[in-house]
Design an enzyme around this catalytic site. Structure first.
Site, PDB file in Angstrom:
ATOM      1  CB  SER A 110      -0.956   0.067   1.301  1.00  0.00           C
ATOM      2  OG  SER A 110      -1.648   1.390   1.303  1.00  0.00           O
ATOM      3  NE  ARG A 111       0.593   5.429  -5.028  1.00  0.00           N
ATOM      4  CZ  ARG A 111      -0.339   5.163  -5.904  1.00  0.00           C
ATOM      5  NH1 ARG A 111      -1.756   4.672  -5.303  1.00  0.00           N
ATOM      6  NH2 ARG A 111      -0.428   4.912  -7.093  1.00  0.00           N
ATOM      7  CG  LEU A 148      -4.062  -0.452  -8.052  1.00  0.00           C
ATOM      8  CD1 LEU A 148      -2.809  -0.575  -8.797  1.00  0.00           C
ATOM      9  CD2 LEU A 148      -3.899   0.213  -6.515  1.00  0.00           C
ATOM     10  CG  HIS A 153      -7.652  -2.045 -13.591  1.00  0.00           C
ATOM     11  ND1 HIS A 153      -8.796  -2.507 -13.939  1.00  0.00           N
ATOM     12  CD2 HIS A 153      -7.638  -2.002 -12.259  1.00  0.00           C
ATOM     13  CE1 HIS A 153      -9.248  -2.809 -12.909  1.00  0.00           C
ATOM     14  NE2 HIS A 153      -8.729  -2.381 -11.623  1.00  0.00           N
ATOM     15  CE  LYS A 171     -15.855  -5.465 -11.358  1.00  0.00           C
ATOM     16  NZ  LYS A 171     -16.479  -4.179 -11.289  1.00  0.00           N
ATOM     17  NE  ARG A 241     -18.211   0.324  -7.013  1.00  0.00           N
ATOM     18  CZ  ARG A 241     -17.734   0.080  -5.653  1.00  0.00           C
ATOM     19  NH1 ARG A 241     -17.526   0.963  -4.745  1.00  0.00           N
ATOM     20  NH2 ARG A 241     -17.351  -1.206  -5.537  1.00  0.00           N
ATOM     21  CG  ASP A 253     -18.387  -0.693 -10.080  1.00  0.00           C
ATOM     22  OD1 ASP A 253     -17.331  -1.388 -10.013  1.00  0.00           O
ATOM     23  OD2 ASP A 253     -19.385  -0.886  -9.312  1.00  0.00           O
TER      24      ASP A 253
END
Length: 403
Positions: A110-111, A148, A153, A171, A241, A253
């Site tokens: 993770s960042r 991510l 992606h 996806k 989203r 999505d």
């Protein structure tokens, strides 16, 4: 209404051969339909015919398949790294990999280094990193799972391939067709395995539905209908989203499931599409309806969105019946049902529960270990993205788009 359950083995642990079945072979012994004259005009005779068909089919499956829980691993294990502590990874995919027979998650990044360490501890992952680059440099990782946001992606999947890692990417595989072509080309050039994490396709209920359609349960296919929606909290204003620059919107999505399941269910590709969107304040589509034109006179329609009561289904309608997959995409631990409506008679077919995330993880790892193509090839991912792009263009420009 008739309710029927697909038979389980008396040994509870022996149900898995059916759950992990990749394809229902067409050569299982089936009753000769010619000997059942007039079944199309006699609903009760038709239902009895299908009951006998399913008995023979699943008896053959249980005889042919080996108990997957008692199958001994040959010791080959894929070591997974996960970039991001996304919810889908924490709650679904990482536990599935840990439960699989051929994979283990050995690192997560993770960042936020503290967040990575906390997640690693909670999920029994040996190593954690404070950057994606550090994880990709780990020589003891074979494959990467990339959950991510959509705009991550392509770049991070490319980075993983460059680092010599196989990639399972959430996806939709990327944000558009051009990006998908770029990613596929990179995977092919590297000789590494790349797949899109469309987990729902691995649930045996879909092959069961396709087999029923192929065996004539609904007659000649006329329509395919799909719906996937959920109601996002009004307070969730920072949700990825809702961010157009990150590939947000209901079409990418959840609409991607509607398109993929429609194509998969009838085994055909759209030749023209029309899309209609209602955009929210952030500019992304929050509700989307699409019309799909397929060859052979078949039409499809779907509805998806992020501001509607939750629903997840698809149905294939023929000139003699209708088959609905009631919990199409996230049955989770429930026993899913198919509903067959024919001549005014409804029959519910209850199937065993299955771990679709585990089946997906195992297929991907097997593809690496056995040096084979994953069950669902990248050509399917590319075609799905072409349809998504065409629908987005149609909604934006107010016209039908030909594929």
């Amino acid at each position: 209404m008739i309710t029927r359950c697909v038979p389980r083995s008396s040994n509870r642990r022996a149900v898995h051969p059916l759950l992990s079945l990749p394809v229902l072979d067409r050569h299982y012994i089936m009753p000769n339909m010619k000997k059942w004259g007039g079944i199309h005009n006699n609903p009760l005779k038709f239902q009895e015919y299908f009951r006998i068909c399913l008995y023979h089919k699943y008896r053959g499956i249980e005889q042919k398949m080996t108990n997957r829980e008692t199958q001994k691993s040959d010791g080959r294990i894929i070591r997974w790294g996960v970039i991001s502590t996304a919810k889908i990874g924490r709650e679904q995919v990482i536990p599935a990999i840990q439960a699989s027979r051929n994979g283990r998650v050995v690192a997560i990044a993770s960042r936020d280094e503290a967040k990575a360490a906390t997640t690693a501890g909670a999920l029994n992952i040996p190593r954690s990193y404070g950057s994606y680059e550090a994880l990709l440099a780990d020589p003891e990782i074979d494959a990467i799972y990339n959950p991510l946001p959509n705009d991550g992606h392509l770049p991070w999947s490319l980075a993983a391939l460059k680092a010599g890692k196989h990639v399972l990417v959430e996806k939709p595989i990327t944000m558009n067709t051009d990006e998908t072509r770029t990613l596929i080309a990179a995977a092919e050039a590297s000789g590494l395995t790349l797949a899109e994490a469309f987990m729902y396709r691995f649930h045996p209920q879909h092959e069961h539905a396709r087999q029923m359609i192929a065996d004539g349960a609904i007659g000649t296919t006329r329509f395919v209908i799909a719906e996937f929606s959920f109601s996002m909290s009004p307070e969730a204003t920072d949700n990825v989203r809702l961010k157009p620059e990150m590939g947000g919107g209901g079409l990418l999505d959840v609409g991607c499931y509607c398109i993929n399941s429609s194509r998969l269910a009838i085994g055909r590709e759209p030749i023209a599409v029309s899309g209609f969107a209602v955009n929210g304040a952030s500019g992304v589509d929050e509700s989307f309806v699409g019309i799909l034109q397929f060859p052979d006179g078949i039409l499809g329609n779907f509805a998806c969105g992020m501001r509607a009561e939750g629903r997840q289904m698809y149905a294939v309608v023929g000139d003699a019946g209708r088959l609905t997959v009631d919990l199409a995409f996230r049955p989770d631990d429930e026993s899913p049902t198919l509903t067959l409506l024919r001549d005014g008679h409804s029959e519910t077919i209850r199937l065993p529960a299955a771990q679709q995330y585990v089946l997906m993880a195992e297929d991907f790892a097997d593809a690496i270990l056995d040096k084979r193509t994953p069950r669902f090839p990248l050509a399917d991912s590319l075609q799905n993205m072409r349809v998504l792009d065409a629908l987005a263009v149609s909604a934006r420009e107010g016209r039908q788009v030909t594929l």
